[in-house]
Design an enzyme around this catalytic site. Structure first.
Site, mmCIF file in Angstrom:
data_model
loop_
_atom_site.group_PDB
_atom_site.id
_atom_site.type_symbol
_atom_site.label_atom_id
_atom_site.label_comp_id
_atom_site.label_asym_id
_atom_site.label_seq_id
_atom_site.Cartn_x
_atom_site.Cartn_y
_atom_site.Cartn_z
ATOM 1 N N TYR A 71 21.983 62.230 -53.373
ATOM 2 C CA TYR A 71 21.918 63.680 -53.141
ATOM 3 C C TYR A 71 20.514 64.216 -53.408
ATOM 4 C CZ TYR A 71 26.830 63.969 -52.087
ATOM 5 O OH TYR A 71 28.043 63.821 -51.454
ATOM 6 N N ARG A 74 18.522 63.594 -50.349
ATOM 7 C CA ARG A 74 18.877 64.519 -49.264
ATOM 8 C C ARG A 74 18.312 65.916 -49.539
ATOM 9 N NH1 ARG A 74 25.182 63.747 -48.672
ATOM 10 N NH2 ARG A 74 24.949 65.343 -47.080
ATOM 11 N N GLN A 105 30.936 73.381 -42.772
ATOM 12 C CA GLN A 105 31.163 72.199 -43.606
ATOM 13 C C GLN A 105 29.833 71.701 -44.157
ATOM 14 O OE1 GLN A 105 34.181 69.414 -41.439
ATOM 15 N NE2 GLN A 105 33.292 70.744 -39.878
ATOM 16 N N ASP A 108 23.787 72.431 -46.483
ATOM 17 C CA ASP A 108 22.324 72.554 -46.472
ATOM 18 C C ASP A 108 21.802 73.985 -46.608
ATOM 19 O OD1 ASP A 108 22.784 73.599 -43.863
ATOM 20 O OD2 ASP A 108 22.469 71.649 -42.930
ATOM 21 N N HIS A 123 32.503 72.936 -48.032
ATOM 22 C CA HIS A 123 32.232 71.684 -48.755
ATOM 23 C C HIS A 123 31.144 71.834 -49.805
ATOM 24 C CE1 HIS A 123 34.108 69.206 -45.201
ATOM 25 N NE2 HIS A 123 35.012 69.801 -45.963
ATOM 26 N N CYS A 151 24.584 68.479 -68.888
ATOM 27 C CA CYS A 151 24.935 69.903 -68.989
ATOM 28 C C CYS A 151 24.394 70.460 -70.300
ATOM 29 C CB CYS A 151 26.455 70.013 -68.935
ATOM 30 S SG CYS A 151 27.113 71.622 -69.364
ATOM 31 N N CYS A 154 27.673 71.367 -72.688
ATOM 32 C CA CYS A 154 28.564 70.387 -73.319
ATOM 33 C C CYS A 154 28.039 68.961 -73.301
ATOM 34 C CB CYS A 154 29.956 70.442 -72.678
ATOM 35 S SG CYS A 154 30.030 69.569 -71.100
ATOM 36 N N THR A 192 30.933 69.409 -34.858
ATOM 37 C CA THR A 192 31.720 68.687 -35.868
ATOM 38 C C THR A 192 32.590 67.655 -35.174
ATOM 39 O OG1 THR A 192 33.388 68.840 -37.606
ATOM 40 C CG2 THR A 192 33.405 70.593 -35.951
ATOM 41 N N ALA A 235 23.946 72.131 -29.424
ATOM 42 C CA ALA A 235 24.270 73.477 -29.902
ATOM 43 C C ALA A 235 23.038 74.386 -29.847
ATOM 44 C CB ALA A 235 24.815 73.402 -31.334
HETATM 45 C C1 BJW Z 1 26.059 67.754 -32.013
HETATM 46 C C2 BJW Z 1 24.696 67.713 -32.083
HETATM 47 C C3 BJW Z 1 24.031 68.707 -31.529
HETATM 48 C C4 BJW Z 1 25.451 65.899 -33.169
HETATM 49 N N1 BJW Z 1 24.734 69.712 -30.933
HETATM 50 N N2 BJW Z 1 26.813 68.641 -31.480
HETATM 51 C C5 BJW Z 1 45.157 64.484 -43.618
HETATM 52 C C6 BJW Z 1 45.158 63.375 -42.811
HETATM 53 C C7 BJW Z 1 44.308 62.298 -43.099
HETATM 54 C C8 BJW Z 1 43.445 62.328 -44.183
HETATM 55 C C9 BJW Z 1 43.435 63.439 -44.963
HETATM 56 C C10 BJW Z 1 44.286 64.495 -44.700
HETATM 57 N N3 BJW Z 1 44.070 65.452 -45.632
HETATM 58 C C11 BJW Z 1 43.121 65.024 -46.469
HETATM 59 C C12 BJW Z 1 42.715 63.792 -46.094
HETATM 60 C C13 BJW Z 1 41.691 62.981 -46.777
HETATM 61 C C14 BJW Z 1 40.281 63.395 -46.429
HETATM 62 C C15 BJW Z 1 40.054 63.184 -44.934
HETATM 63 O O1 BJW Z 1 40.015 64.109 -44.151
HETATM 64 N N4 BJW Z 1 39.829 61.975 -44.535
HETATM 65 C C16 BJW Z 1 39.577 61.662 -43.117
HETATM 66 C C17 BJW Z 1 38.211 61.015 -42.980
HETATM 67 C C18 BJW Z 1 40.692 60.815 -42.614
HETATM 68 N N5 BJW Z 1 39.998 64.773 -46.810
HETATM 69 C C19 BJW Z 1 39.746 65.116 -48.071
HETATM 70 O O2 BJW Z 1 39.754 64.296 -48.964
HETATM 71 C C20 BJW Z 1 39.437 66.575 -48.350
HETATM 72 N N6 BJW Z 1 40.189 67.059 -49.443
HETATM 73 C C21 BJW Z 1 41.478 67.377 -49.330
HETATM 74 O O3 BJW Z 1 42.077 67.310 -48.294
HETATM 75 O O4 BJW Z 1 42.044 67.803 -50.508
HETATM 76 C C22 BJW Z 1 43.457 67.784 -50.597
HETATM 77 C C23 BJW Z 1 43.817 66.452 -51.174
HETATM 78 C C24 BJW Z 1 43.421 66.163 -52.454
HETATM 79 C C25 BJW Z 1 43.777 64.953 -53.010
HETATM 80 C C26 BJW Z 1 44.476 64.039 -52.241
HETATM 81 C C27 BJW Z 1 44.832 64.328 -50.930
HETATM 82 C C28 BJW Z 1 44.501 65.547 -50.399
HETATM 83 C C29 BJW Z 1 37.988 66.735 -48.756
HETATM 84 C C30 BJW Z 1 37.039 66.434 -47.662
HETATM 85 C C31 BJW Z 1 35.618 66.536 -48.171
HETATM 86 C C32 BJW Z 1 34.595 66.067 -47.130
HETATM 87 N N7 BJW Z 1 33.337 65.956 -47.762
HETATM 88 C C33 BJW Z 1 32.191 65.552 -46.969
HETATM 89 C C34 BJW Z 1 31.014 65.312 -47.938
HETATM 90 C C35 BJW Z 1 30.411 66.639 -48.405
HETATM 91 C C36 BJW Z 1 29.214 66.429 -49.246
HETATM 92 C C37 BJW Z 1 28.108 65.679 -48.530
HETATM 93 O O5 BJW Z 1 27.620 66.106 -47.474
HETATM 94 O O6 BJW Z 1 27.732 64.642 -49.058
HETATM 95 O O7 BJW Z 1 31.850 66.563 -46.012
HETATM 96 S S1 BJW Z 1 32.532 64.155 -45.932
HETATM 97 C C38 BJW Z 1 31.556 64.686 -44.569
HETATM 98 O O8 BJW Z 1 32.364 64.936 -43.400
HETATM 99 C C39 BJW Z 1 30.971 66.028 -44.989
HETATM 100 C C40 BJW Z 1 31.070 66.812 -43.714
HETATM 101 O O9 BJW Z 1 31.040 68.189 -43.993
HETATM 102 C C41 BJW Z 1 32.375 66.338 -43.126
HETATM 103 C C42 BJW Z 1 32.534 66.587 -41.669
HETATM 104 O O10 BJW Z 1 31.590 65.910 -40.929
HETATM 105 P P1 BJW Z 1 30.957 66.631 -39.658
HETATM 106 O O11 BJW Z 1 30.252 67.853 -40.063
HETATM 107 O O12 BJW Z 1 31.995 66.765 -38.631
HETATM 108 O O13 BJW Z 1 29.811 65.583 -39.228
HETATM 109 P P2 BJW Z 1 29.899 64.278 -38.363
HETATM 110 O O14 BJW Z 1 28.645 63.535 -38.637
HETATM 111 O O15 BJW Z 1 31.168 63.578 -38.518
HETATM 112 O O16 BJW Z 1 29.895 64.798 -36.840
HETATM 113 C C43 BJW Z 1 28.790 65.423 -36.249
HETATM 114 C C44 BJW Z 1 29.219 65.912 -34.881
HETATM 115 O O17 BJW Z 1 28.177 66.684 -34.329
HETATM 116 C C45 BJW Z 1 29.529 64.793 -33.885
HETATM 117 O O18 BJW Z 1 30.743 65.092 -33.230
HETATM 118 C C46 BJW Z 1 28.350 64.841 -32.909
HETATM 119 O O19 BJW Z 1 28.713 64.494 -31.578
HETATM 120 C C47 BJW Z 1 27.955 66.293 -32.988
HETATM 121 N N8 BJW Z 1 26.545 66.583 -32.752
HETATM 122 N N9 BJW Z 1 24.336 66.540 -32.816
HETATM 123 C C48 BJW Z 1 26.107 69.649 -30.917
HETATM 124 N N10 BJW Z 1 22.680 68.782 -31.537
HETATM 125 ZN ZN ZN Z 2 29.424 70.966 -69.358
#
Ligand code: BJW
Ligand code: ZN
Length: 251
Positions: A71, A74, A105, A108, A123, A151, A154, A192, A235
């Site tokens: 991080y 980044r 999501q 940045d 996020h 921290c 604590c 996304t 975009a």
């Molecule tokens: C362009 C372009 C240009 C490129 N113009 N387009 C239900 C079903 C299955 C699984 C789950 C479910 N519910 C929950 C889950 C588990 C999990 C999950 O979803 N897993 C899947 C992978 C299957 N979700 C979670 O764990 C979430 N929590 C939750 O649900 O809590 C309840 C719970 C708790 C306990 C147990 C169970 C449930 C939390 C999700 C947190 C995601 N965190 C991250 C990291 C954030 C910090 C960091 O950045 O380090 O968030 S993961 C990562 O993915 C990040 C992003 O915000 C997120 C989405 O990615 P994004 O933005 O879509 O990026 P990309 O790279 O995937 O796509 C880019 C797109 O842009 C592409 O399509 C390109 O084509 C396009 N593009 N250039 C236009 N110029």
């Molecule tokens: Zn603390």
């Protein structure tokens, strides 16, 4: 390229009178600023790790220094990055549409830097940390010899204030996002991959209550078959052209 030629006439007409809009952005919205999308973020030092192995509480528990350093790297890369025309166009849309919620999501902070005001950060934010023990937030901290730093309240380890896989989204942000999806007339899904839940369900919530779904992406996603308009391309090119076509002016 004429903005008017880019879009079907009916889309431009339907957007002109929209009063309530919600937008969901992902990493693709920042790609033209030079921020790597989440799924191609592993290069150099980090090429050997999958994001799923770094963005989890388990990874932090196993090797907090490695996760903190990822991080920190980044954060460092973001210092040289500016908002792009997609961010500017979304800020302009917020000025044109009376009830406008920008759900991101991305961690940045580029939407706010481009002038967007009502931003829901689903996020978290890379520029904030919180204590992994007592939960205290901080926007400033000292980089100490010990990594991660501790921290001041604590002594617990600091962590980035972002949402990792398996963690719940911040409740208020999720409520705001869901409510915007439930009440909007048009929902934009921009840059996304639509695979990470629960964010990925937002356009489907909007669709169920009758909102128009507009997707902007370089490629097809799981949302594409359900979208009313799927605009394929960058975009940073499509959004300014759309703003010009609908509201005129510079976009
Ligand atoms: C362009 C372009 C240009 C490129 N113009 N387009 C239900 C079903 C299955 C699984 C789950 C479910 N519910 C929950 C889950 C588990 C999990 C999950 O979803 N897993 C899947 C992978 C299957 N979700 C979670 O764990 C979430 N929590 C939750 O649900 O809590 C309840 C719970 C708790 C306990 C147990 C169970 C449930 C939390 C999700 C947190 C995601 N965190 C991250 C990291 C954030 C910090 C960091 O950045 O380090 O968030 S993961 C990562 O993915 C990040 C992003 O915000 C997120 C989405 O990615 P994004 O933005 O879509 O990026 P990309 O790279 O995937 O796509 C880019 C797109 O842009 C592409 O399509 C390109 O084509 C396009 N593009 N250039 C236009 N110029
Ligand atoms: Zn603390």
């Amino acid at each position: 390229m004429s903005a008017e030629l880019l879009f079907r006439d009916d889309l431009v007409k339907r957007l002109r009178d929209v009063v309530r809009a919600a937008v969901l952005t992902g990493a693709g919205a920042s790609q033209e600023s030079g921020v790597r999308t989440f799924r191609d973020a592993q290069v150099g030092l980090w090429a050997q790790f999958r994001p799923e192995d770094l963005a989890t509480p388990e990874a932090f528990a196993r090797n907090p220094k490695r996760v903190w350093d990822w991080y920190a790297e980044r954060r460092r890369l973001l210092q040289d990055v500016e908002p792009n025309p997609a961010h500017w166009a979304l800020a302009e849309m917020e000025r044109r549409i009376p009830h406008f919620t920008l759900i991101t999501q991305n961690i940045d902070g580029l939407h706010q830097r481009a002038g967007s005001v009502h931003v829901v950060e689903l996020h978290g934010n890379l520029h904030r940390v919180r204590c992994s023990v007592c939960g205290r937030y901080a926007e400033r901290w000292d980089e100490t010899e010990e990594t991660p730093p501790r921290c001041v309240a604590c002594g617990g380890m600091l962590r980035p204030d972002v949402v990792w896989f398996g963690e719940f989204l911040p409740r208020l942000e999720w409520e705001r996002a869901r409510s915007a999806a439930e009440t909007c007339q048009v929902f934009f899904s921009i840059g996304t991959s639509g695979v990470v839940e629960p964010a990925a369900s937002l356009p489907f919530i909007a669709k169920r209550q009758g909102a128009l779904i507009v997707e902007i992406n370089l490629e097809a996603t799981p949302l594409t078959p359900s979208a009313d308009y799927s605009l394929r391309g960058k975009a940073g090119e499509i959004l300014p052209a759309l703003v010009r076509a609908v509201w005129g002016g510079e976009g």
